[in-house]
Write a protein that holds these residues in place. Structure first.
Motif, PDB file in Angstrom:
ATOM      1  N   THR A  35      32.286  72.173  33.641  1.00  0.00           N
ATOM      2  CA  THR A  35      32.030  71.009  34.486  1.00  0.00           C
ATOM      3  C   THR A  35      33.169  70.010  34.327  1.00  0.00           C
ATOM      4  N   ARG A  37      34.903  66.275  35.649  1.00  0.00           N
ATOM      5  CA  ARG A  37      34.660  64.983  36.289  1.00  0.00           C
ATOM      6  C   ARG A  37      35.721  64.750  37.359  1.00  0.00           C
ATOM      7  N   SER A  38      35.288  64.479  38.583  1.00  0.00           N
ATOM      8  CA  SER A  38      36.184  64.210  39.700  1.00  0.00           C
ATOM      9  C   SER A  38      35.744  62.905  40.336  1.00  0.00           C
ATOM     10  N   ASN A  40      33.788  59.950  40.846  1.00  0.00           N
ATOM     11  CA  ASN A  40      32.449  59.600  40.347  1.00  0.00           C
ATOM     12  C   ASN A  40      31.468  60.758  40.452  1.00  0.00           C
ATOM     13  N   ARG A  41      32.029  62.000  40.472  1.00  0.00           N
ATOM     14  CA  ARG A  41      31.182  63.196  40.602  1.00  0.00           C
ATOM     15  C   ARG A  41      31.451  64.154  39.451  1.00  0.00           C
ATOM     16  N   ASP A  42      30.469  65.005  39.164  1.00  0.00           N
ATOM     17  CA  ASP A  42      30.667  66.150  38.282  1.00  0.00           C
ATOM     18  C   ASP A  42      30.693  67.407  39.142  1.00  0.00           C
ATOM     19  N   THR A 146      43.113  61.833  40.871  1.00  0.00           N
ATOM     20  CA  THR A 146      42.551  60.700  40.137  1.00  0.00           C
ATOM     21  C   THR A 146      43.015  59.358  40.686  1.00  0.00           C
ATOM     22  N   ASN A 169      42.814  68.903  33.951  1.00  0.00           N
ATOM     23  CA  ASN A 169      41.602  69.365  34.637  1.00  0.00           C
ATOM     24  C   ASN A 169      41.875  70.613  35.466  1.00  0.00           C
TER      25      ASN A 169
END
Length: 327
Positions: A35, A37-38, A40-42, A146, A169
């Motif tokens: 998983t 983090r992108s 404000n999402r996972d 980002t 990432n």
């Protein structure tokens, strides 16, 4: 200067970027599911993508630098903006450019894509047809650049740590963490050397970033990567108090802040030489110190946006701001 309006001291910033990168996990093989983090999402990946598409030259450059060409179905958003070095174009070889500018949902579906590496105003628009939410039901996972997250959430000023984080990432997503770790360390070493030389030459030079526009200039605020690049090169963006990413300002504000140097971003149909001529020939602008003293620094779009070419950008800016330190 993501192409949003065309169809649309070793400084604190560099220290922040280096510290952020130091916290990245030690390279190892990816254990799926993973998983990430992108913004404000996972986003969870069951395995490495096999039919990836990247948008924009800087994001595509990251994919190529990580050796991911064989995992790509193609790329988008390069030739339409007159970006891309000869070196990158050679590395891309026969990999198809699926759209000269922003792709459509149909473009990605037609290529049987399973992954889209893009950003807000780097291939996606807030409220547009192409977003993580619209692509999820089609089985296309999205990782967002980002730096671009400033358009969808509150975040700190842009830093080189953002670039390192994206590379790390991508390394996890595609199970190439060792490549990512090596690339990050190489960038850090080169940037630290450049920053040390620039910092030893005295007080930071004030800089304005001129992307485009005549009536009102399009420039970089604190949440756009040039602010961090300029800081790493021994300068200070005169718009570093602007709590925004790439945005428009008034010329009156620029003149009042009287930059000592101007970084011109070179891309699109208006050349860097034409942008410089506009500044020289405009009586309201040509009395700024940067113009009077002929302190123009030209950066290709590839270098001025987040990516592996940021090392080259910092070298170019540092030599322009502190030439004596690099003789």
């Amino acid at each position: 200067m993501p192409k949003r309006f065309m169809s649309r001291c070793l400084s604190g910033a560099i220290v922040t970027g280096l510290l952020a990168a130091a916290t990245l996990s030690t390279a190892s093989a990816t254990t799926y599911p993973v998983t990430i983090r992108s913004c404000n999402r996972d986003v969870t990946f069951a395995g490495p993508p096999q039919r990836a598409i990247s948008n924009d030259v800087n994001l595509t450059g990251m994919m190529i630098a990580l050796g991911l060409k064989d995992r790509m179905a193609g790329y988008t958003g390069v030739s339409g903006w007159n970006t891309g070095t000869a070196e990158l174009k050679q590395a891309l070889g026969t990999l198809p450019e699926l759209s000269k500018e922003y792709p459509s949902v149909e473009t990605l579906v037609g290529a049987n894509a399973d992954f889209y590496f893009a950003g807000w105003n780097y291939g996606m628009k807030v409220g547009g047809d192409l977003t993580p939410a619209t692509l999820a039901p089609l089985g296309i996972k999205v990782y967002e650049l980002t730096e671009s997250c400033a358009h969808v959430m509150k975040r700190p000023p842009a830093s080189l740590g953002d670039v390192y984080r994206d590379l790390a990432n991508l390394g996890k997503i595609f199970d190439v963490e060792n490549r990512a770790d090596t690339l990050i360390k190489d960038m850090q070493t080169k940037i630290q050397t450049l920053s040390s030389k620039a910092a030893g030459d005295g007080k930071p030079v004030s800089v304005f970033v001129y992307d485009s526009g005549e009536d009102r200039p399009f420039t970089a605020g604190r949440e756009a990567i040039p602010t961090a690049l300029i800081a790493a090169a021994g300068g200070r963006n005169v718009m570093d108090d602007l709590d925004d990413s790439w945005t428009r300002v008034n010329w009156e504000t620029v003149v009042a802040r009287n930059p000592q140097a101007i970084v011109i971003v070179d891309y699109g149909s208006v050349t860097a030489a034409q942008k410089e001529a506009f500044l020289r020939n405009n009586p309201a602008l040509n009395q700024m110190d940067a113009v009077k003293n002929n302190r123009f620094i030209v950066l290709p779009y590839d270098d001025a946006t987040p990516g592996v070419a940021n090392v080259r950008a910092i070298a170019t800016i540092a030599k322009g701001l502190h030439p004596a330190a690099f003789q």
